[in-house]
Design an enzyme around this catalytic site. Sequence first.
Site, PDB file in Angstrom:
ATOM      1  N   GLU A  37       0.860  -1.193   0.000  1.00 30.71           N
ATOM      2  CA  GLU A  37       0.000   0.000   0.000  1.00 30.71           C
ATOM      3  C   GLU A  37       0.885   1.229   0.000  1.00 30.71           C
ATOM      4  N   GLY A  43      -6.521   0.788   4.342  1.00 34.67           N
ATOM      5  CA  GLY A  43      -7.976   1.018   4.273  1.00 34.67           C
ATOM      6  C   GLY A  43      -8.466   1.542   2.940  1.00 34.67           C
ATOM      7  N   GLY A  44      -7.541   2.008   2.079  1.00 33.97           N
ATOM      8  CA  GLY A  44      -7.920   2.399   0.726  1.00 33.97           C
ATOM      9  C   GLY A  44      -8.841   3.599   0.668  1.00 33.97           C
ATOM     10  N   THR A  45      -9.543   3.698  -0.457  1.00 32.22           N
ATOM     11  CA  THR A  45     -10.494   4.783  -0.662  1.00 32.22           C
ATOM     12  C   THR A  45     -11.545   4.761   0.439  1.00 32.22           C
ATOM     13  N   CYS A  46     -12.060   3.570   0.724  1.00 35.63           N
ATOM     14  CA  CYS A  46     -13.191   3.425   1.642  1.00 35.63           C
ATOM     15  C   CYS A  46     -12.913   4.070   2.999  1.00 35.63           C
ATOM     16  N   LYS A  55     -19.637   8.853   5.778  1.00 36.32           N
ATOM     17  CA  LYS A  55     -20.671   8.481   6.749  1.00 36.32           C
ATOM     18  C   LYS A  55     -20.513   9.280   8.046  1.00 36.32           C
ATOM     19  N   ILE A 276     -19.300  12.258 -11.173  1.00 39.88           N
ATOM     20  CA  ILE A 276     -19.909  11.594 -12.343  1.00 39.88           C
ATOM     21  C   ILE A 276     -19.432  10.150 -12.473  1.00 39.88           C
ATOM     22  N   ARG A 278     -16.545   6.832 -11.004  1.00 31.14           N
ATOM     23  CA  ARG A 278     -15.142   6.557 -10.716  1.00 31.14           C
ATOM     24  C   ARG A 278     -14.586   5.642 -11.802  1.00 31.14           C
ATOM     25  N   HIS A 449     -42.384  -6.188  17.004  1.00 30.88           N
ATOM     26  CA  HIS A 449     -43.207  -4.977  16.978  1.00 30.88           C
ATOM     27  C   HIS A 449     -42.824  -4.098  18.156  1.00 30.88           C
TER      28      HIS A 449
HETATM   29  P1  FAD Z   1      -9.644   1.091  -2.992  1.00 29.60           P
HETATM   30  O1  FAD Z   1     -10.397   1.235  -1.744  1.00 29.60           O
HETATM   31  O2  FAD Z   1      -9.638   2.218  -3.961  1.00 29.60           O
HETATM   32  O3  FAD Z   1      -8.155   0.745  -2.533  1.00 29.60           O
HETATM   33  C1  FAD Z   1      -7.103   0.636  -3.433  1.00 29.60           C
HETATM   34  C2  FAD Z   1      -5.825   0.976  -2.704  1.00 29.60           C
HETATM   35  O4  FAD Z   1      -4.745   0.611  -3.545  1.00 29.60           O
HETATM   36  C3  FAD Z   1      -5.642   2.457  -2.408  1.00 29.60           C
HETATM   37  O5  FAD Z   1      -5.399   2.648  -1.045  1.00 29.60           O
HETATM   38  C4  FAD Z   1      -4.424   2.867  -3.237  1.00 29.60           C
HETATM   39  O6  FAD Z   1      -3.596   3.803  -2.561  1.00 29.60           O
HETATM   40  C5  FAD Z   1      -3.714   1.551  -3.399  1.00 29.60           C
HETATM   41  N1  FAD Z   1      -2.893   1.458  -4.597  1.00 29.60           N
HETATM   42  C6  FAD Z   1      -3.252   1.670  -5.898  1.00 29.60           C
HETATM   43  N2  FAD Z   1      -2.238   1.396  -6.731  1.00 29.60           N
HETATM   44  C7  FAD Z   1      -1.209   1.006  -5.935  1.00 29.60           C
HETATM   45  C8  FAD Z   1       0.113   0.598  -6.207  1.00 29.60           C
HETATM   46  N3  FAD Z   1       0.588   0.513  -7.447  1.00 29.60           N
HETATM   47  N4  FAD Z   1       0.914   0.283  -5.163  1.00 29.60           N
HETATM   48  C9  FAD Z   1       0.459   0.361  -3.878  1.00 29.60           C
HETATM   49  N5  FAD Z   1      -0.800   0.736  -3.565  1.00 29.60           N
HETATM   50  C10 FAD Z   1      -1.608   1.043  -4.591  1.00 29.60           C
HETATM   51  N6  FAD Z   1     -18.708   1.870  -1.016  1.00 29.60           N
HETATM   52  C11 FAD Z   1     -19.577   1.260  -0.189  1.00 29.60           C
HETATM   53  O7  FAD Z   1     -19.753   0.039  -0.278  1.00 29.60           O
HETATM   54  N7  FAD Z   1     -20.283   1.953   0.755  1.00 29.60           N
HETATM   55  C12 FAD Z   1     -20.145   3.291   0.891  1.00 29.60           C
HETATM   56  O8  FAD Z   1     -20.797   3.890   1.748  1.00 29.60           O
HETATM   57  C13 FAD Z   1     -19.246   3.962   0.033  1.00 29.60           C
HETATM   58  N8  FAD Z   1     -19.075   5.295   0.138  1.00 29.60           N
HETATM   59  C14 FAD Z   1     -18.166   5.912  -0.674  1.00 29.60           C
HETATM   60  C15 FAD Z   1     -18.013   7.293  -0.543  1.00 29.60           C
HETATM   61  C16 FAD Z   1     -17.111   7.959  -1.354  1.00 29.60           C
HETATM   62  C17 FAD Z   1     -16.949   9.455  -1.206  1.00 29.60           C
HETATM   63  C18 FAD Z   1     -16.323   7.221  -2.291  1.00 29.60           C
HETATM   64  C19 FAD Z   1     -15.317   7.927  -3.140  1.00 29.60           C
HETATM   65  C20 FAD Z   1     -16.479   5.857  -2.425  1.00 29.60           C
HETATM   66  C21 FAD Z   1     -17.407   5.193  -1.624  1.00 29.60           C
HETATM   67  N9  FAD Z   1     -17.618   3.822  -1.730  1.00 29.60           N
HETATM   68  C22 FAD Z   1     -18.518   3.195  -0.917  1.00 29.60           C
HETATM   69  C23 FAD Z   1     -16.876   3.004  -2.701  1.00 29.60           C
HETATM   70  C24 FAD Z   1     -15.727   2.261  -1.996  1.00 29.60           C
HETATM   71  O9  FAD Z   1     -14.870   3.186  -1.392  1.00 29.60           O
HETATM   72  C25 FAD Z   1     -14.953   1.429  -3.026  1.00 29.60           C
HETATM   73  O10 FAD Z   1     -15.845   0.593  -3.726  1.00 29.60           O
HETATM   74  C26 FAD Z   1     -13.921   0.570  -2.323  1.00 29.60           C
HETATM   75  O11 FAD Z   1     -13.014   1.360  -1.594  1.00 29.60           O
HETATM   76  C27 FAD Z   1     -13.162  -0.281  -3.348  1.00 29.60           C
HETATM   77  O12 FAD Z   1     -12.197  -1.038  -2.685  1.00 29.60           O
HETATM   78  P2  FAD Z   1     -10.863  -1.516  -3.431  1.00 29.60           P
HETATM   79  O13 FAD Z   1     -10.086  -2.266  -2.410  1.00 29.60           O
HETATM   80  O14 FAD Z   1     -11.209  -2.180  -4.702  1.00 29.60           O
HETATM   81  O15 FAD Z   1     -10.095  -0.182  -3.826  1.00 29.60           O
HETATM   82  P1  NAD Z   2     -22.502   7.180  -9.886  1.00 23.88           P
HETATM   83  O1  NAD Z   2     -22.246   6.274 -11.006  1.00 23.88           O
HETATM   84  O2  NAD Z   2     -23.256   6.689  -8.689  1.00 23.88           O
HETATM   85  O3  NAD Z   2     -23.308   8.461 -10.385  1.00 23.88           O
HETATM   86  C1  NAD Z   2     -22.804   9.316 -11.373  1.00 23.88           C
HETATM   87  C2  NAD Z   2     -23.957  10.134 -11.911  1.00 23.88           C
HETATM   88  O4  NAD Z   2     -23.405  11.140 -12.743  1.00 23.88           O
HETATM   89  C3  NAD Z   2     -24.923   9.327 -12.775  1.00 23.88           C
HETATM   90  O5  NAD Z   2     -26.246   9.614 -12.397  1.00 23.88           O
HETATM   91  C4  NAD Z   2     -24.613   9.799 -14.190  1.00 23.88           C
HETATM   92  O6  NAD Z   2     -25.733   9.751 -15.039  1.00 23.88           O
HETATM   93  C5  NAD Z   2     -24.170  11.222 -13.922  1.00 23.88           C
HETATM   94  N1  NAD Z   2     -23.317  11.784 -14.955  1.00 23.88           N
HETATM   95  C6  NAD Z   2     -22.313  11.160 -15.642  1.00 23.88           C
HETATM   96  N2  NAD Z   2     -21.737  12.026 -16.504  1.00 23.88           N
HETATM   97  C7  NAD Z   2     -22.387  13.208 -16.337  1.00 23.88           C
HETATM   98  C8  NAD Z   2     -22.234  14.489 -16.918  1.00 23.88           C
HETATM   99  N3  NAD Z   2     -21.303  14.716 -17.832  1.00 23.88           N
HETATM  100  N4  NAD Z   2     -23.065  15.484 -16.521  1.00 23.88           N
HETATM  101  C9  NAD Z   2     -24.021  15.253 -15.570  1.00 23.88           C
HETATM  102  N5  NAD Z   2     -24.203  14.063 -14.997  1.00 23.88           N
HETATM  103  C10 NAD Z   2     -23.384  13.055 -15.358  1.00 23.88           C
HETATM  104  O7  NAD Z   2     -21.061   7.747  -9.480  1.00 23.88           O
HETATM  105  P2  NAD Z   2     -20.582   8.521  -8.186  1.00 23.88           P
HETATM  106  O8  NAD Z   2     -21.719   9.118  -7.459  1.00 23.88           O
HETATM  107  O9  NAD Z   2     -19.463   9.391  -8.634  1.00 23.88           O
HETATM  108  O10 NAD Z   2     -20.000   7.345  -7.305  1.00 23.88           O
HETATM  109  C11 NAD Z   2     -18.893   6.560  -7.803  1.00 23.88           C
HETATM  110  C12 NAD Z   2     -18.905   5.192  -7.220  1.00 23.88           C
HETATM  111  O11 NAD Z   2     -18.670   5.214  -5.829  1.00 23.88           O
HETATM  112  C13 NAD Z   2     -20.227   4.512  -7.468  1.00 23.88           C
HETATM  113  O12 NAD Z   2     -19.998   3.378  -8.261  1.00 23.88           O
HETATM  114  C14 NAD Z   2     -20.734   4.108  -6.131  1.00 23.88           C
HETATM  115  O13 NAD Z   2     -21.135   2.782  -6.123  1.00 23.88           O
HETATM  116  C15 NAD Z   2     -19.556   4.322  -5.173  1.00 23.88           C
HETATM  117  N6  NAD Z   2     -20.106   4.938  -3.963  1.00 23.88           N
HETATM  118  C16 NAD Z   2     -20.935   4.196  -3.186  1.00 23.88           C
HETATM  119  C17 NAD Z   2     -21.529   4.743  -2.074  1.00 23.88           C
HETATM  120  C18 NAD Z   2     -22.465   3.923  -1.268  1.00 23.88           C
HETATM  121  O14 NAD Z   2     -22.454   2.708  -1.398  1.00 23.88           O
HETATM  122  N7  NAD Z   2     -23.283   4.507  -0.413  1.00 23.88           N
HETATM  123  C19 NAD Z   2     -21.292   6.069  -1.747  1.00 23.88           C
HETATM  124  C20 NAD Z   2     -20.456   6.800  -2.569  1.00 23.88           C
HETATM  125  C21 NAD Z   2     -19.861   6.221  -3.673  1.00 23.88           C
END
Ligand code: FAD
Ligand code: NAD
Length: 470
Positions: A37, A43-46, A55, A276, A278, A449
């Site tokens: 990492e 913990g990554g993006t999550c 949250k 829009i 990821r 209930h």
């Molecule tokens: P990631 O979590 O993206 O982890 C990948 C990791 O790899 C990163 O830490 C990165 O630094 C590392 N990495 C990349 N390339 C390299 C390399 N070459 N060498 C070393 N390290 C590297 N999902 C949900 O289910 N519920 C939610 O409520 C939710 N909310 C979200 C809110 C936001 C604002 C965002 C942006 C996303 C949300 N998601 C949610 C989506 C969720 O975060 C992702 O689906 C999830 O993190 C994907 O996990 P992953 O392990 O595939 O990748």
């Molecule tokens: P999304 O795919 O949920 O929504 C993107 C929206 O942008 C769509 O409605 C699409 O039609 C619209 N869009 C695309 N291009 C556009 C443009 N040029 N102009 C206007 N609208 C446009 O994507 P997101 O909200 O960016 O989230 C990314 C990913 O992260 C999702 O796949 C989602 O599953 C994950 N995520 C999950 C949670 C959760 O589970 N609660 C929370 C946040 C993010």
Amino acid sequence: MADAAPTYDVVIIGGGPGGYNAAIRAGQLGLKAACVEMRDTLGGTCLNVGCMPSKALLHASELFEIAGHEFPTLGIKVGKPELDLGQMMQQKTDSVTALTKGIEFLFKKNKVDWLKGRGRIAGPGQVEVEAADGAKTTYQAKNIIIATGSEPTPLPGVDFVDGKVIDSTGALSLDKVPGKLIVIGAGVIGLELGSVWRRLGAEVTVIEYLDAVGAGMDGEVATAFQRGLAKQGMSFRMGTKVTGAKVDDAGVELTVEPAAGGAAETVRGDVVLVAIGRRPYTAGLGLETVGIETDKRGFIANDHLKTGKDGVWVIGDVTHGPMLAHKAEEDAVAAVETIAGKAGHVDYDLVPSVIYTSPEVAWVGKTEEQLKAAGVAFKKGKFPFAANSRAKINHETDGFVKVLADAATDRVLGVHIYGPQAGEMISEATVTMAFGGASEDIARTCHPHPTRSEAVRQAAMGVEGWTMQS
Ligand code: FAD
Ligand code: NAD
């Protein structure tokens, strides 16, 4: 002379929900595992910039809104609540830090090595790790799991500018509440983070290309959900595309036009959140050294999580399927169990989705639109929270539960909940579906209930037309 670096059964590149769960499961199964990492924390993006900080802000901002708007009607006088944004951000950061440290603890507990630095596949069975100081070490790996995740998709013509045109990471750490926030994209991120800033005082306008919010959710739910968000004060410009942005001292000017074609106009905001979607992240990963190609959208394809190249696996956001943390976790367990000689399997039809707005939206299985398009005959039961006693007592009556079941067999095909605690309740539906259950199984199961989950039972009763409480 080459480093005498250890040989691993599994080296995982990426420490997000895909990578860290793969590493932990590998350790549990007695495999010698390492996780590469490049962030300073696991913990990554999550954990760092996704699920968890969003949250934290959703929770805090919801309480802020409740304190301001609902306390008086509940007979609680506390005066007008004041926002301490710095403290709200600090508690978010503290929680995130505790969670990322928790993964470090789990790595130690399961004898997983964290290889700190940027990982690169350096040929079959080899992973090179470049540390922050530039030092490179090559490790031998019997299996390599790619778990490098995703990054925000940029919008052509709308360049990111610090604090003004931002992605989700920027929207999780603004240092003041924008007067006017424009959100591009009415998907999960746009609606969750748009809700946070609206609750904290911003005027929020969401611009969406399509005619429906929620990026593919059930149409009836999407209509009710959008109406609910509009009632809370969020504005929508649907069927609209953004074609350009100009940043000046006063804020941002966006050029928009109807998605179907028509005259362009401009819209102004203080801050613009681009949400829009990821895209998969594979920069500098050395895929070419093992002959892996990405598809047109940058994803690495998989067959049962195998890339097709010996000993190289792929999981999570960087491969196909919903970009969700729990989907990445499912992939992780299945890949590692397959490596360990067990029968790894993921049912992608049973990955639930939740949008953590207030009320929440949650669903699993097929939408009505998908069933109609596939020509599947189905029956539907629906129950409003306005008729659920717990929701009524708590003044949380917006929304409904909808159960879709096969017309011939009664097998549950999809459950859609728009209402309070939807994200907690959807698991009842997921478990039922995992067991191939029928709507009657839910309808004839005793539910406590007064709970909101009784609405799920009443909706299931509705499939056979015997809903009793509405
Ligand atoms: P990631 O979590 O993206 O982890 C990948 C990791 O790899 C990163 O830490 C990165 O630094 C590392 N990495 C990349 N390339 C390299 C390399 N070459 N060498 C070393 N390290 C590297 N999902 C949900 O289910 N519920 C939610 O409520 C939710 N909310 C979200 C809110 C936001 C604002 C965002 C942006 C996303 C949300 N998601 C949610 C989506 C969720 O975060 C992702 O689906 C999830 O993190 C994907 O996990 P992953 O392990 O595939 O990748
Ligand atoms: P999304 O795919 O949920 O929504 C993107 C929206 O942008 C769509 O409605 C699409 O039609 C619209 N869009 C695309 N291009 C556009 C443009 N040029 N102009 C206007 N609208 C446009 O994507 P997101 O909200 O960016 O989230 C990314 C990913 O992260 C999702 O796949 C989602 O599953 C994950 N995520 C999950 C949670 C959760 O589970 N609660 C929370 C946040 C993010």
